[in-house]
Motif scaffolding. Structure first.
Motif, PDB file in Angstrom:
ATOM      1  N   ALA A   1       0.839  -1.202   0.000  1.00  0.00           N
ATOM      2  CA  ALA A   1       0.000   0.000   0.000  1.00  0.00           C
ATOM      3  C   ALA A   1       0.877   1.256   0.000  1.00  0.00           C
ATOM      4  O   ALA A   1       0.635   2.200  -0.759  1.00  0.00           O
ATOM      5  CB  ALA A   1      -0.929  -0.004   1.220  1.00  0.00           C
ATOM      6  N   ASP A   2       1.905   1.259   0.839  1.00  0.00           N
ATOM      7  CA  ASP A   2       2.756   2.444   0.942  1.00  0.00           C
ATOM      8  C   ASP A   2       3.520   2.708  -0.345  1.00  0.00           C
ATOM      9  O   ASP A   2       3.740   3.848  -0.734  1.00  0.00           O
ATOM     10  CB  ASP A   2       3.775   2.264   2.081  1.00  0.00           C
ATOM     11  CG  ASP A   2       3.155   2.549   3.441  1.00  0.00           C
ATOM     12  OD1 ASP A   2       1.917   2.736   3.513  1.00  0.00           O
ATOM     13  OD2 ASP A   2       3.906   2.578   4.436  1.00  0.00           O
ATOM     14  N   GLU A   3       3.932   1.641  -0.978  1.00  0.00           N
ATOM     15  CA  GLU A   3       4.805   1.813  -2.136  1.00  0.00           C
ATOM     16  C   GLU A   3       4.029   1.893  -3.443  1.00  0.00           C
ATOM     17  O   GLU A   3       4.405   2.639  -4.336  1.00  0.00           O
ATOM     18  CB  GLU A   3       5.782   0.637  -2.190  1.00  0.00           C
ATOM     19  CG  GLU A   3       6.956   0.892  -3.080  1.00  0.00           C
ATOM     20  CD  GLU A   3       8.135   0.020  -2.665  1.00  0.00           C
ATOM     21  OE1 GLU A   3       9.234   0.528  -2.613  1.00  0.00           O
ATOM     22  OE2 GLU A   3       7.905  -1.172  -2.398  1.00  0.00           O
ATOM     23  N   THR A   4       2.974   1.137  -3.547  1.00  0.00           N
ATOM     24  CA  THR A   4       2.317   0.977  -4.849  1.00  0.00           C
ATOM     25  C   THR A   4       0.946   1.640  -4.909  1.00  0.00           C
ATOM     26  O   THR A   4       0.624   2.314  -5.890  1.00  0.00           O
ATOM     27  CB  THR A   4       2.221  -0.527  -5.200  1.00  0.00           C
ATOM     28  OG1 THR A   4       3.547  -1.076  -5.147  1.00  0.00           O
ATOM     29  CG2 THR A   4       1.662  -0.730  -6.582  1.00  0.00           C
ATOM     30  N   LEU A   5       0.131   1.463  -3.879  1.00  0.00           N
ATOM     31  CA  LEU A   5      -1.192   2.111  -3.926  1.00  0.00           C
ATOM     32  C   LEU A   5      -1.045   3.630  -3.918  1.00  0.00           C
ATOM     33  O   LEU A   5      -1.903   4.342  -4.457  1.00  0.00           O
ATOM     34  CB  LEU A   5      -2.068   1.642  -2.760  1.00  0.00           C
ATOM     35  CG  LEU A   5      -2.512   0.180  -2.828  1.00  0.00           C
ATOM     36  CD1 LEU A   5      -3.400  -0.175  -1.633  1.00  0.00           C
ATOM     37  CD2 LEU A   5      -3.253  -0.134  -4.132  1.00  0.00           C
ATOM     38  N   THR A   6       0.025   4.123  -3.336  1.00  0.00           N
ATOM     39  CA  THR A   6       0.284   5.573  -3.355  1.00  0.00           C
ATOM     40  C   THR A   6       0.472   6.121  -4.769  1.00  0.00           C
ATOM     41  O   THR A   6       0.421   7.327  -4.966  1.00  0.00           O
ATOM     42  CB  THR A   6       1.560   5.896  -2.551  1.00  0.00           C
ATOM     43  OG1 THR A   6       2.603   4.997  -2.964  1.00  0.00           O
ATOM     44  CG2 THR A   6       1.334   5.750  -1.058  1.00  0.00           C
ATOM     45  N   GLN A   7       0.742   5.246  -5.726  1.00  0.00           N
ATOM     46  CA  GLN A   7       0.992   5.713  -7.098  1.00  0.00           C
ATOM     47  C   GLN A   7      -0.295   5.809  -7.928  1.00  0.00           C
ATOM     48  O   GLN A   7      -0.243   6.193  -9.100  1.00  0.00           O
ATOM     49  CB  GLN A   7       1.952   4.749  -7.811  1.00  0.00           C
ATOM     50  CG  GLN A   7       3.216   4.404  -7.037  1.00  0.00           C
ATOM     51  CD  GLN A   7       3.969   5.626  -6.587  1.00  0.00           C
ATOM     52  OE1 GLN A   7       4.322   6.469  -7.408  1.00  0.00           O
ATOM     53  NE2 GLN A   7       4.184   5.767  -5.285  1.00  0.00           N
ATOM     54  N   ALA A   8      -1.438   5.447  -7.326  1.00  0.00           N
ATOM     55  CA  ALA A   8      -2.638   5.242  -8.155  1.00  0.00           C
ATOM     56  C   ALA A   8      -3.113   6.516  -8.855  1.00  0.00           C
ATOM     57  O   ALA A   8      -3.492   6.486 -10.024  1.00  0.00           O
ATOM     58  CB  ALA A   8      -3.749   4.619  -7.324  1.00  0.00           C
TER      59      ALA A   8
END
Lengths: 591, 591
Positions: B557-564
């Motif tokens: 979530a911290d690394e990838t969902l932040t890129q949405a």
């Protein structure tokens, strides 16, 4: 497909990102004239596209070979090297007193971009020679300079850098090679060096090895290493070549790429060498070579971006597959929307990478030659910050784009002989050597950002904000959107910089865990800024390239600057979590 | 380093993402029992780690060889294949009437994950056999089934898929291979097929070629292709092997990876074959093989993620370089913050990829075997959507992580014999074959999303929103943050889906230019959702894996969902611009 240099794009970046005319205006480059640019670039393109590019595929297939200590370069490389040296290309940025042409470094960078795109294995040889020349100019004795510099600058001899040992890679201070005084001012060098690019070959008559070693009483670690000059053949008083020195190339690495660049295992058995600079100050000398080499490797990233884009475009025009609206029969795949989006994106990223490296080279020229002391300091600070970004961001983008080119090729891209596969394989070393990209990120955060408490980055941020205003003021619709995106992106860079500075003070491990993500964000925003700068200045100058410059800035803004907020979050959030997550997810780690 | 399966992570994904017990509860899998999971996975791990993994490096170095039409597999592969077949692993998901074990597909997927991680070249052979079995089960005549299925399922014979031709790759409808009736119900097949994985070899006594070809009166394009069964050796009435058929392997491709998987050029010279299914309906039969193969290739992406993570971790523990706080002398590089961040990120991405593929396999089981018609339809819709995401997202992440492993290795990663280099090279085919990842994106957008006007994706979005509530309701601090990030991310996915549906109606070319970016966003969000689902269910079940599951969800979530949000913008903005940019930046394109 033979490489052909994107002359207009290169000239644009030289004028508007490297600011080469400002270097010319310092008066330090007597031979420089703005009108010289186009003909020099055209000549360089002839060499790159007619001489070096045609050898590239065969070099991949055939590679360099080792037999009984003799390294034979790939077919055609020896003759091509002669042509390259005779063209005077190595001497471009070096002083006239040693036979150089005393032209701006940024111009030499532009020339080498073409060589690297056309044939990266070949171009590593002059690249390593550059580093040796710079070290000798700065640290060599007068005798060393008079004995070696002219031949290196003419290209008659080449230079190689001997740093790495099996247990001393990123941590060069761990090296064990010994240098014992012979009593006559020379030293006997003994030890093994690995990963030595073009450490041995047959394309020039002598090789000047620059070797890091440790004298008998040297302190441990990086404060106890010294730099030595170890020629392959000794040089007689009259300049002729004498006996062969006692070192050997005992192996070539089997690599996944740059097959035609011999990567040597070097065995020094009491080889005779001479100190360059002071004893135990080898690290400083090494960093001269290293800094030059880091920018050159960043440039290799640019060259890969360009080569990958050209290769993908050519293949996409040629390869027929499936149907497309408005096309009778099978359509070339360049008609497919996803391929088009890929190519457009590749073009924009390539120009952003080029802009970063050229801006760094331009800053380096002005740091060295500005008349004004404040300017000198400002450009030095800019150069220092841009070197790790240029090295890491541009080489990572090179791998990204090479990967996209393979994807455009489809199944053919997985075939060893395909151009796209070679580009990808050759490119994969760039994020690793001359300091891995993680080391660049640590350099950016731990050294460059921290040493001036972020002042250099703040100066860049201020320049970016000025560019936002300038872009808006043009009244151009595309640039208005670029200005908007850049306005947001630079705020995220600023916020991330503040977090990074605070974290460096509070918890260095947390800061360093975010360093790679921070460098990515910085490269994205600086790339977007430089493309905007080029677009604005191209528009002001009514340059032929202006429409392209505006489009490149817009594409990059839409695709990359839009990611800035997410990238900012990806700096701090995972870094804060990493120690806990490591302990939870992985087995205990012994100290 | 020998591979060792992450049994707890695999079992967790089977239980909470594939919902394997729900498949068991349908009653369709008589042999299934929840307690069976652990022992089956453990046995599979023994085979993967003790038999297949030790052959992997030698396979890379030695490869398969061709001499006089005979393909000899890499050293040890023949014996290993025998062990693999005798273990009954091929039959795991197939009906008992043909000798299979009638267990859920998701379990077979978990088993194959291990084989693919341990030795991808080896595992391509059974992977292609699976596709042949599925096609025969669905489309074969009773005679074909009784003649071939048992031997394929036992592994005594293998199957191969012959689709691609030099001018018919992504556009399979362009194929030219001819099938002329012999008058006895058989056909004479003539033509050349390329890129045929394990098309010829010596590890099993017979090979069943499934070949796409065109009958004399067939309509042009993909509506005129038929599927044929062409055995290497004819099968006598008593089941014994008769004469050799008239086709030859005339070449092996020189690839950058999967060297031990022979990629064959096949020459059919009037080879005798029999129609599978109806004439001119070969495409439908092909899609049965293809869909199975696409999920299997997505699984290969998972396997690469796992192998890369294990390899990077092992190397980082072993490789000493530089200093770290709290460590005397040289520290293993696993102590460096950037390496730790890399490993943690790799672990989370690996589990996300696993969750996506397993969820797709689980949906496939329930689509086939649910008692309730509405459920069947719902799971079929889910499977259809997840197949292209699983194939493209997971194989792209595989390449990303393999690339990170090389980076962890540093200079060693560029050496051909290093484990990291092999993983990277082997992995590079995955985004290309069985439909390039761009084709997956077009399938997702142009077929799957459009066919139900986004209803299937809306159902996923609703499930994600439910998971957001559930995560918040756990009261767990990490999951509260995951819930927040997922809440935002799913809104961006929804917005992007709406844009995509509207664009498909307004301007298909614009929509398709955004397809790859849309698939990336969808994979990111679905991956984050599935990790949250696993964390919640692990917590509810007080599973041993719960702390890891929560951490994996949080890291992702911290690394990838932040890129949405950025990824959403990267779908539409560049897509809208692409036609103008293409015209500005590139030379005119001929129709």
């Amino acid at each position: 497909m033979p490489y052909s240099a994107p002359l207009a794009a290169i000239e644009n970046a030289l004028k508007y990102n490297a600011d080469i005319d400002a270097a010319g205006a310092t008066g330090a480059f007597e031979n420089y004239d703005s009108d010289l640019l186009a003909p020099v670039l055209e000549e360089a393109n002839k060499l790159a596209s007619n001489v070096l590019s045609p050898l590239n595929a065969e070099g991949h297939k055939h590679g360099a070979t080792l037999k009984d200590g003799v390294v034979t370069a790939a077919p055609g490389f020896k003759e091509a090297y002669k042509t390259f040296a005779e063209g005077g290309w190595i001497g471009l940025p070096f002083p006239e007193e040693f036979g150089g042409q005393a032209l701006p470094k940024s111009l030499a960078i532009a020339v080498m971009e073409m060589m690297q795109s056309a044939n990266p294995s070949f171009s590593l040889n002059p690249m390593l020679t550059f580093g040796s020349i710079e070290a000798l100019i700065e640290k060599g004795t007068d005798e060393q300079k008079s004995t070696y510099l002219e031949k290196l600058i003419s290209g008659e001899w080449t230079g190689a850098m001997n740093l790495t040992e099996p247990t001393a890679g990123s941590d060069v201070g761990a090296l064990k090679t010994k240098a014992v005084p012979n009593g006559d001012g020379s030293f006997a060098i003994t030890g093994q060096k690995i990963f030595i690019t073009w450490g041995e070959h047959d394309v020039a008559e002598n090789i000047i090895q620059l070797v890091l070693a440790r004298t008998p009483e040297a302190p441990a670690g990086s404060r106890g290493i010294s730099l030595f000059l170890v020629p392959k053949f000794f040089v007689n008083a009259d300049g002729s070549l004498g006996d062969r020195n006692t070192y050997q190339c005992i192996g070539l690495e089997e690599k996944i790429g740059i097959h035609a660049s011999p990567t040597c295992v070097m065995e020094y058995n009491g080889a005779k060498g001479w100190l360059i600079g002071e004893e135990n100050k080898g690290l400083a000398a090494m960093f001269i070579m290293m800094n030059a080499a880091r920018l050159q490797v960043g440039l290799q990233g640019v060259s890969v971006c360009e080569a990958a884009t050209q290769s993908a475009e050519a293949y996409a025009r040629d390869r027929k597959q499936g149907k497309a609206p408005g096309v009778e029969g099978d359509a070339a795949i360049i008609h497919h929307p996803d391929i088009r989006r890929t190519l457009v994106s590749m073009a924009a990223t390539t120009q952003a990478a080029r802009a970063i490296v050229y801006a760094c080279a331009g800053a380096s020229d002005l740091a060295e030659h500005s008349k004004d002391a404040e300017d000198k300091a400002k450009f030095k600070q800019r150069e220092d910050l841009l070197v790790p970004i240029a090295k890491a961001w541009c080489t990572d983008r090179g791998c990204d784009l090479a990967n996209l080119a393979v994807q455009v090729y489809g199944g053919m891209g997985f075939m060893n002989e395909s151009e796209a596969a070679q580009i990808m394989l050759d490119a994969r070393i760039n994020p690793i050597y001359e300091g891995t990209n993680a080391i660049q990120a640590m350099d950016l955060v731990g050294r460059k950002l921290s040493s001036d408490k972020g002042a250099g980055m703040q100066a860049i941020i201020a320049d970016i904000r000025k560019t936002v205003s300038d872009a808006s003021a043009t009244g151009n619709g595309h640039l208005a959107i670029v200005a908007n995106r850049l306005y947001s992106a630079v705020s995220y860079l600023e916020e991330s910089t503040e977090w990074m500075l605070k974290s460096m003070a509070d918890n260095r491990a947390v800061a360093l865990a975010g360093a790679t993500a921070y460098l990515r964000l910085a490269g994205d925003v600086v790339g977007g800024y430089l493309l905007a700068q080029s677009a604005i200045r191209s528009l002001e100058a009514d340059d032929d390239f202006k429409t392209k410059a505006i489009t490149l800035a817009r594409v990059f803004a839409d695709e990359t600057l839009t990611q800035a907020q997410g990238r900012m979050e990806a700096v701090s959030a995972p870094a804060n979590l990493v120690e806990d997550a490591m302990a939870t997810l992985f087995d205990p780690i012994e100290a």
